[in-house]
Scaffold this motif. Structure first.
Motif, PDB file in Angstrom:
ATOM      1  N   ILE A   1      -4.636 -13.082   2.100  1.00 49.24           N
ATOM      2  CA  ILE A   1      -3.960 -12.347   1.029  1.00 49.24           C
ATOM      3  C   ILE A   1      -2.479 -12.252   1.381  1.00 49.24           C
ATOM      4  N   ASN A   2      -1.621 -12.619   0.453  1.00 51.36           N
ATOM      5  CA  ASN A   2      -0.177 -12.466   0.623  1.00 51.36           C
ATOM      6  C   ASN A   2       0.251 -11.086   0.143  1.00 51.36           C
ATOM      7  N   ILE A   3       1.224 -10.529   0.858  1.00 48.58           N
ATOM      8  CA  ILE A   3       1.819  -9.274   0.406  1.00 48.58           C
ATOM      9  C   ILE A   3       3.328  -9.461   0.363  1.00 48.58           C
ATOM     10  N   PRO A   4       3.975  -8.906  -0.641  1.00 44.40           N
ATOM     11  CA  PRO A   4       5.428  -9.026  -0.745  1.00 44.40           C
ATOM     12  C   PRO A   4       6.110  -8.301   0.424  1.00 44.40           C
ATOM     13  N   LEU A   5       6.831  -9.047   1.258  1.00 44.32           N
ATOM     14  CA  LEU A   5       7.478  -8.441   2.422  1.00 44.32           C
ATOM     15  C   LEU A   5       8.498  -7.385   2.017  1.00 44.32           C
ATOM     16  N   SER A   6       9.094  -7.537   0.852  1.00 43.97           N
ATOM     17  CA  SER A   6      10.072  -6.543   0.403  1.00 43.97           C
ATOM     18  C   SER A   6       9.413  -5.186   0.199  1.00 43.97           C
ATOM     19  N   LEU A   7       8.143  -5.176  -0.161  1.00 39.03           N
ATOM     20  CA  LEU A   7       7.426  -3.911  -0.338  1.00 39.03           C
ATOM     21  C   LEU A   7       6.977  -3.339   1.002  1.00 39.03           C
ATOM     22  N   VAL A   8       6.595  -4.194   1.927  1.00 38.62           N
ATOM     23  CA  VAL A   8       6.139  -3.731   3.237  1.00 38.62           C
ATOM     24  C   VAL A   8       7.277  -3.068   4.002  1.00 38.62           C
ATOM     25  N   ALA A   9       8.484  -3.570   3.843  1.00 40.30           N
ATOM     26  CA  ALA A   9       9.626  -3.057   4.590  1.00 40.30           C
ATOM     27  C   ALA A   9       9.904  -1.582   4.306  1.00 40.30           C
ATOM     28  N   SER A  10       9.452  -1.085   3.181  1.00 43.20           N
ATOM     29  CA  SER A  10       9.766   0.295   2.806  1.00 43.20           C
ATOM     30  C   SER A  10       8.658   1.286   3.140  1.00 43.20           C
ATOM     31  N   ILE A  11       7.579   0.832   3.782  1.00 40.96           N
ATOM     32  CA  ILE A  11       6.479   1.741   4.110  1.00 40.96           C
ATOM     33  C   ILE A  11       6.199   1.706   5.609  1.00 40.96           C
ATOM     34  N   SER A  12       5.544   2.744   6.107  1.00 40.74           N
ATOM     35  CA  SER A  12       5.309   2.799   7.542  1.00 40.74           C
ATOM     36  C   SER A  12       3.902   3.228   7.942  1.00 40.74           C
ATOM     37  N   LYS A  13       3.101   3.652   7.007  1.00 37.96           N
ATOM     38  CA  LYS A  13       1.755   4.132   7.332  1.00 37.96           C
ATOM     39  C   LYS A  13       0.722   3.025   7.111  1.00 37.96           C
ATOM     40  N   VAL A  14      -0.261   2.969   7.988  1.00 38.08           N
ATOM     41  CA  VAL A  14      -1.323   1.968   7.877  1.00 38.08           C
ATOM     42  C   VAL A  14      -2.017   2.061   6.519  1.00 38.08           C
ATOM     43  N   GLY A  15      -2.293   3.278   6.060  1.00 39.83           N
ATOM     44  CA  GLY A  15      -2.957   3.465   4.769  1.00 39.83           C
ATOM     45  C   GLY A  15      -2.132   2.929   3.610  1.00 39.83           C
ATOM     46  N   GLU A  16      -0.812   3.047   3.708  1.00 46.05           N
ATOM     47  CA  GLU A  16       0.056   2.527   2.647  1.00 46.05           C
ATOM     48  C   GLU A  16       0.013   1.002   2.606  1.00 46.05           C
ATOM     49  N   ILE A  17      -0.030   0.380   3.787  1.00 46.25           N
ATOM     50  CA  ILE A  17      -0.114  -1.079   3.841  1.00 46.25           C
ATOM     51  C   ILE A  17      -1.463  -1.539   3.283  1.00 46.25           C
ATOM     52  N   PHE A  18      -2.525  -0.832   3.658  1.00 49.87           N
ATOM     53  CA  PHE A  18      -3.863  -1.158   3.154  1.00 49.87           C
ATOM     54  C   PHE A  18      -3.904  -1.057   1.633  1.00 49.87           C
ATOM     55  N   ASP A  19      -3.359   0.027   1.088  1.00 50.54           N
ATOM     56  CA  ASP A  19      -3.336   0.210  -0.370  1.00 50.54           C
ATOM     57  C   ASP A  19      -2.519  -0.881  -1.043  1.00 50.54           C
ATOM     58  N   LEU A  20      -1.397  -1.237  -0.440  1.00 54.47           N
ATOM     59  CA  LEU A  20      -0.546  -2.290  -0.987  1.00 54.47           C
ATOM     60  C   LEU A  20      -1.304  -3.617  -1.040  1.00 54.47           C
ATOM     61  N   LEU A  21      -2.024  -3.935   0.033  1.00 50.44           N
ATOM     62  CA  LEU A  21      -2.823  -5.159   0.037  1.00 50.44           C
ATOM     63  C   LEU A  21      -3.875  -5.149  -1.059  1.00 50.44           C
ATOM     64  N   ASN A  22      -4.543  -4.022  -1.213  1.00 52.73           N
ATOM     65  CA  ASN A  22      -5.598  -3.927  -2.212  1.00 52.73           C
ATOM     66  C   ASN A  22      -5.044  -4.004  -3.635  1.00 52.73           C
ATOM     67  N   GLU A  23      -3.889  -3.392  -3.861  1.00 56.78           N
ATOM     68  CA  GLU A  23      -3.339  -3.293  -5.212  1.00 56.78           C
ATOM     69  C   GLU A  23      -2.439  -4.443  -5.611  1.00 56.78           C
ATOM     70  N   LYS A  24      -1.646  -4.967  -4.657  1.00 61.63           N
ATOM     71  CA  LYS A  24      -0.634  -5.968  -5.018  1.00 61.63           C
ATOM     72  C   LYS A  24      -0.778  -7.283  -4.283  1.00 61.63           C
ATOM     73  N   GLY A  25      -1.731  -7.364  -3.371  1.00 59.03           N
ATOM     74  CA  GLY A  25      -1.931  -8.605  -2.626  1.00 59.03           C
ATOM     75  C   GLY A  25      -2.426  -9.719  -3.528  1.00 59.03           C
ATOM     76  N   THR A  26      -1.960 -10.916  -3.251  1.00 57.11           N
ATOM     77  CA  THR A  26      -2.388 -12.077  -4.035  1.00 57.11           C
ATOM     78  C   THR A  26      -3.058 -13.075  -3.104  1.00 57.11           C
ATOM     79  N   PRO A  27      -4.097 -13.741  -3.569  1.00 61.24           N
ATOM     80  CA  PRO A  27      -4.805 -14.704  -2.713  1.00 61.24           C
ATOM     81  C   PRO A  27      -3.885 -15.824  -2.250  1.00 61.24           C
ATOM     82  N   VAL A  28      -4.071 -16.229  -1.001  1.00 63.80           N
ATOM     83  CA  VAL A  28      -3.327 -17.358  -0.445  1.00 63.80           C
ATOM     84  C   VAL A  28      -3.895 -18.633  -1.038  1.00 63.80           C
ATOM     85  N   GLU A  29      -2.996 -19.491  -1.518  1.00 61.05           N
ATOM     86  CA  GLU A  29      -3.443 -20.774  -2.069  1.00 61.05           C
ATOM     87  C   GLU A  29      -3.487 -21.790  -0.921  1.00 61.05           C
ATOM     88  N   GLU A  30      -4.606 -22.462  -0.801  1.00 63.94           N
ATOM     89  CA  GLU A  30      -4.742 -23.431   0.300  1.00 63.94           C
ATOM     90  C   GLU A  30      -4.687 -24.833  -0.198  1.00 63.94           C
TER      91      GLU A  30
END
Length: 83
Positions: free
Chosen positions: A54-83
């Motif tokens: 799952i890809n996550i926008p690095l620009s969004l990750v840079a503004s958060i610091s809690k594990v739960g926030e990263i997890f929520d971001l992955l669940n809500e905004k993550g996009t499947p990696v194209e292989e």
């Protein structure tokens, strides 16, 4: 929305940072508790992408610091990696 399991997510973080998964909670701070800097956070993002395909926008990750926030971001905004 993705259907990530928080325990699997914690284990991936644990494997990357070397902290026991039982010590990682939604409120764990990646900077203060896991001692990551911005480069470490980037590396964690790469590890998460590789592990969960799952890809996550690095620009969004840079503004958060809690594990739960990263997890929520992955669940809500993550996009499947194209292989």
């Amino acid at each position: 929305m993705n259907n990530l399991n928080f325990d699997e997510f914690k284990q991936a973080i644990s494997d990357y940072v070397g902290v026991d998964a039982s010590e990682i909670t939604r409120d764990t701070d990646v900077y203060d508790d896991l001692y990551l800097d911005s480069l470490g956070l980037f590396g964690l993002g790469s590890e998460i992408t590789e592990t969960f395909k799952i890809n996550i926008p690095l620009s969004l990750v840079a503004s958060i610091s809690k594990v739960g926030e990263i997890f929520d971001l992955l669940n809500e905004k993550g996009t499947p990696v194209e292989e």
